[in-house]
Design a protein around this motif. Sequence first.
Motif: not given
Length: 311
Positions: A175-176, A178-181
């Motif tokens: 899932d991470f 897909d995150d904007e990190v």
Amino acid sequence: MRAIWKGAVSFGLVSIAVRLYSATEEKDIRFHQVHRDDGGRIKYKRVCSIDGEEVTYDDIAKGYDLGGGELVILTDEDFADLPLTSSHAIEVLEFVPADQVDPILYNKAYYLEPESTAAKPYVLLRDALTNTDRVAIVKVALRQREQLATLRVRDEVLVLNTMLWPDEVRAAKFDFLDDEVEARPAELAMAGSLIESMAAEFDPSAYTDNYREALQEVIDAKIAGREVVAPEEPEAAPTAAVDLMAALRASVERARAARGESAAAPEPTPIKAAKKAAPKKAPAKKAAAATTTKSTAKKAPAKKTSAKKSA
């Protein structure tokens, strides 16, 4: 070492007779399950779940579960009819650059030794792989299963690395992703400094299995009737800092201290080095201002002289 397979490497029209040896061995300490009271070995029986009768190996077949309690039963005769064209050959399919083979595909390693009559073509293939910096992609049948593998050179010997098939490697879906990190430039620079402070040439002999050594010590103490002394506990790691930059900076200092380097004058990070190397514009402005003042000062006496002439 005992050869576990004999066959031939098919290299174009050249055939190289070889013997296969396992290149690795597990060093884990193994135990038997025993009865705690008298040390008797625990044995298991092969019992049919339907009639409760013990089954011999000759009466055991393989069953493929279809779900819902249904099975397809396969016997040795069914497996014997399967095509294994590479059952006694290592078939070279193509040669690829070594860096194009993802290490995640590697499974188990074997040494290849040439038969006495095949030493020259063996050396030819070995040296050709070394000179071209390529590995051979091959197919081989081991233990009644066709496998993809590579041939490469290690310590002047051909090594066969069996590989997973592409559909046996799981996709990395998390899932991470897909995150904007994003990491900040300062954090990346500090992380780079940490990597540089911990950089070294890889020497596998520098690492040991501490758990296995401690376990062996317990076994040796039991055999000798000595008291088992618990090993010293490692120093507790410092509490993780909430600030990522502080944690990175502390890690760099600890890594340098471990190498005996002075922490008083740390090497500049890439960002600090870039700032230090950047041109300074402020002095240029001051110089321009000084030039303007100087020009004005030169013009002032000229006005004063004109006034005297008028008088």
